[in-house]
Design a protein around this motif. Structure first.
Motif, short mmCIF file in Angstrom:
data_model
loop_
_atom_site.label_atom_id
_atom_site.label_comp_id
_atom_site.label_asym_id
_atom_site.label_seq_id
_atom_site.Cartn_x
_atom_site.Cartn_y
_atom_site.Cartn_z
N HIS A 257 0.80 -1.07 -0.03
CA HIS A 257 -0.04 -0.03 0.03
C HIS A 257 0.70 1.38 -0.33
O HIS A 257 1.44 1.39 -0.93
CB HIS A 257 -0.96 -0.25 1.25
N ILE A 258 0.80 2.04 1.11
CA ILE A 258 1.26 3.51 0.76
C ILE A 258 2.88 3.54 0.39
O ILE A 258 3.00 4.45 -0.44
CB ILE A 258 0.80 4.47 2.35
N PRO A 259 3.68 2.88 1.36
CA PRO A 259 5.12 3.28 0.83
C PRO A 259 5.37 2.82 -0.73
O PRO A 259 6.09 3.37 -1.41
CB PRO A 259 5.72 2.19 1.85
N HIS A 260 4.56 1.77 -1.05
CA HIS A 260 5.02 1.39 -2.44
C HIS A 260 4.04 2.50 -3.37
O HIS A 260 4.71 2.85 -4.70
CB HIS A 260 4.44 0.05 -2.85
N ALA A 261 3.04 3.06 -3.09
CA ALA A 261 2.23 4.35 -3.98
C ALA A 261 3.29 5.30 -3.81
O ALA A 261 3.37 5.88 -4.96
CB ALA A 261 0.99 4.44 -3.15
N ASN A 262 3.93 5.59 -2.82
CA ASN A 262 4.69 6.76 -2.83
C ASN A 262 6.09 6.62 -3.51
O ASN A 262 6.53 7.64 -4.17
CB ASN A 262 5.20 7.14 -1.34
N ALA A 263 6.63 5.41 -3.42
CA ALA A 263 7.89 5.11 -4.30
C ALA A 263 7.79 5.44 -5.68
O ALA A 263 8.85 5.85 -6.29
CB ALA A 263 7.94 3.63 -4.13
N TYR A 264 6.42 5.22 -6.52
CA TYR A 264 6.56 5.73 -7.93
C TYR A 264 6.91 6.98 -8.08
O TYR A 264 7.88 7.10 -8.81
CB TYR A 264 5.07 5.24 -8.45
N PRO A 265 6.26 8.11 -7.40
CA PRO A 265 6.88 9.44 -7.91
C PRO A 265 8.23 9.67 -7.03
O PRO A 265 9.04 10.38 -7.73
CB PRO A 265 5.70 10.19 -7.36
N VAL A 266 8.48 8.89 -6.06
CA VAL A 266 9.90 9.19 -5.63
C VAL A 266 11.23 8.97 -6.39
O VAL A 266 11.95 9.48 -6.69
CB VAL A 266 9.96 8.84 -4.23
N ALA A 267 10.59 7.60 -7.11
CA ALA A 267 11.89 7.02 -8.13
C ALA A 267 11.52 7.85 -9.41
O ALA A 267 12.60 8.26 -9.85
CB ALA A 267 11.57 5.60 -8.31
N GLY A 268 10.50 8.08 -9.57
CA GLY A 268 10.20 8.63 -11.21
C GLY A 268 10.65 10.20 -11.36
O GLY A 268 10.84 10.65 -12.39
N ARG A 269 10.69 11.03 -10.27
CA ARG A 269 10.94 12.28 -10.39
C ARG A 269 12.45 12.56 -10.01
O ARG A 269 12.80 13.72 -9.64
CB ARG A 269 10.04 13.15 -9.45
N VAL A 270 13.15 11.65 -9.65
CA VAL A 270 14.45 11.72 -9.34
C VAL A 270 15.46 12.75 -10.19
O VAL A 270 15.14 12.88 -11.34
CB VAL A 270 15.17 10.42 -9.41
N ARG A 271 16.25 13.59 -9.55
CA ARG A 271 17.04 14.84 -10.51
C ARG A 271 18.36 14.12 -10.41
O ARG A 271 18.84 13.76 -11.38
CB ARG A 271 16.87 16.16 -9.47
N ASP A 272 19.23 14.31 -9.46
CA ASP A 272 20.70 13.65 -9.50
C ASP A 272 21.29 12.83 -8.77
O ASP A 272 22.48 12.74 -8.39
CB ASP A 272 21.39 15.00 -9.87
N PHE A 273 20.42 12.03 -7.93
CA PHE A 273 20.84 11.34 -6.84
C PHE A 273 21.29 9.97 -7.75
O PHE A 273 20.87 9.19 -8.44
CB PHE A 273 19.67 10.58 -6.05
N ARG A 274 22.56 9.56 -7.33
CA ARG A 274 23.41 8.18 -7.82
C ARG A 274 23.62 7.48 -6.72
O ARG A 274 24.79 7.58 -5.95
CB ARG A 274 24.63 8.58 -8.53
N PRO A 275 23.02 6.33 -6.36
CA PRO A 275 23.34 5.58 -5.28
C PRO A 275 24.64 4.56 -5.43
O PRO A 275 24.73 4.07 -6.56
CB PRO A 275 22.04 4.59 -4.94
N ASP A 276 25.29 4.01 -4.40
CA ASP A 276 26.51 3.04 -4.44
C ASP A 276 25.82 1.88 -5.01
O ASP A 276 24.51 1.52 -4.52
CB ASP A 276 27.19 3.04 -3.03
#
Ligand SMILES: NC(=O)c1ccc[n+]([C@@H]2O[C@H](COP(=O)([O-])OP(=O)(O)OC[C@H]3O[C@@H](n4cnc5c(N)ncnc54)[C@H](O)[C@@H]3O)[C@@H](O)[C@H]2O)c1
Ligand SMILES: [Zn+2]
Length: 420
Positions: free
Chosen positions: A284-303
């Motif tokens: 539910h909620i954390p997965h729903a939020n994850a879509y825009p959080v991943a989709g609108r990324v600007r310049d974050f590059r994870p190890d």
């Protein structure tokens, strides 16, 4: 009338060190002669996919490796994989060796080489046409090399539709792999950063399905209306509980020392068990939020991930709003939230809405995940956009144990800018 029926689906399972050495034998039992092994370049570099392919020759199976999967697949990358499989086919079966990205791409390849039409015909409406596959698919063996998504046992495949900037998927019972081969030896090469993010995906699958709206609270469905995700139910609950107990013992250890064989084995089981749970209950909620959080990324590059493009990996994106989401869902079932906290961090007394959020945030800090949405580059000014994206995930929000308004999501996101 309220629902009285729940459902459970799962692939065949083969779990344990060395299980991936038996895939040729297993496929030979299904009269398979030509196999396409589907993977991404990072996993291909470990040699695991080629070893799986080579091992099939002794059973008279011709296996070829396709290593063109994109990490966090897009419509374009899936279409390219489908075109490759159509041009080089026909194939009797598919073997996905990799994380969720490879397994999901193999599901799409299997669908579009067994059925007519194009990818967007089958993608969930309104983004795609939401068509159901008319014909059965070929056998698909899913061999996870991450400890995360549980995609080896689910009926969905997730993709980014580039032109619309939305993440969506295809969901149908026919997409479920025939056999999941979970060999923890393949996960030792998983980078620490991937182990941390993918492990948070396991945790959120278990917690979200455990706290999901119960199946019995929905209206009674007709047989043709049944969907793979039916809400929290006794079978999903027991898989989620087992996954949480495994995570409490092994998650920190697997991130710290990738060669800790016992921790890798427990994480591999946790991922699959949580997949068997959420794959039937839903998230539910954390997965729903994850879509825009991943989709609108600007310049974050994870190890640990390919450095060519900015990204917030799925498990990381899911985790960033999880503590605050579970603070908000607490009143729906305090006893479940407290029991989850006790399973994840045994040996303490737990009380009140802060218990589960603090257990989750402590874990995130220990495995060096970013400190909330601020840690991946979002600020207060982004909350409105993120709310809009999350509210589009109505199928997921409908699985939440309380009715979720725009203001509720805005509050959860704003409180997730910094977690500790
Ligand atoms: N179908 C489902 O049910 C489901 C559920 C959750 C998430 N997903 C999707 O799965 C994707 C994420 O999958 P993931 O988290 O498993 O990771 P992934 O497949 O995206 O892989 C992450 C990175 O780890 C590398 N890697 C993987 N295994 C490795 C190994 N053993 N050794 C060395 N490197 C390795 C890959 O090359 C890649 O760079 C997302 O697209 C997400 O949306 C699908
Ligand atoms: Zn997930």
């Amino acid at each position: 009338m309220s629902e009285t029926v729940f459902t459970y689906g799962a692939p065949g399972l083969k779990i344990g060190a060395g299980a991936s050495d038996e895939i040729g034998f297993d496929l030979a039992q299904m009269d398979v002669r030509r196999v396409l092994v589907v993977t991404d370049p990072g996993v291909a570099a470990t040699g695991h996919p080629q070893r799986v392919a080579d091992q099939m020759a002794q059973f008279g199976i011709e296996a070829r490796v396709f290593d063109g999967v994109r990490v966090e697949p897009t419509d374009a990358s899936m279409e390219a994989a489908i075109a490759h499989a159509r041009d080089s086919g026909p194939w009797d079966a598919f073997v996905a060796v990799g994380g969720g990205s490879s397994i999901d791409t193999a599901k799409a390849v299997n669908l579009l080489t067994s059925n007519d039409g194009e990818l967007m015909d089958y993608v969930n409406a309104p983004v795609g046409k939401g068509r159901d596959p008319a014909r059965p698919l070929k056998p698909l063996v899913a061999v996870p090399t991450t400890t995360g998504t549980g995609a080896e046992s689910t009926t969905v495949c997730v993709l980014d539709v580039l032109s619309l900037k939305v993440k969506t998927g295809i969901s149908h019972a026919r997409l479920r792999p025939t056999l999941a081969v979970v060999d923890p030896l393949l996960t030792h090469t998983q980078p620490a950063g991937v182990t941390a993010s993918a492990g948070m995906d396991i945790l959120c699958h278990a917690l979200e399905s455990y706290t999901a709206r119960p199946y019995s609270s929905y209206d009674r469905k007709q047989p043709d209306q049944r969907v793979p995700y039916c809400g929290a139910n006794p079978i999903s609950d027991s898989w989620s509980e087992q996954a949480m107990a495994l995570l409490s013992r092994s998650f920190r250890r697997a991130v710290r020392d990738g060669d800790d064989a016992e921790a890798r084995e427990e994480m591999a089981m946790a991922a699959t068990f949580a997949g068997l749970g959420f794959g039937n209950a839903g998230v539910h909620i954390p997965h729903a939020n994850a879509y825009p959080v991943a989709g609108r990324v600007r310049d974050f590059r994870p190890d640990g991930y390919p450095a060519d493009e900015p990204m917030v990996p799925h498990g990381m994106a899911v985790s960033l709003t999880a503590p605050e989401a579970f603070r908000w869902t607490f009143p729906s079932s305090p006893e479940r939230h407290l029991k989850a906290a006790a399973l994840l961090a045994p040996g303490h007394e737990y009380d009140g809405p802060d218990a589960l959020p603090s257990v989750v945030a402590d874990l995130m800090r220990d495995i060096t995940l970013p400190n909330g949405l601020g840690g991946v580059g979002y600020g207060e000014g982004d909350v409105g956009d993120l709310v809009e994206g999350a509210m589009k995930q109505q199928r997921l929000l409908a699985t939440a144990p309380r009715e979720v308004t725009e203001d509720d999501v805005a509050g959860i996101l704003a409180r997730s800018l910094e977690l500790w």
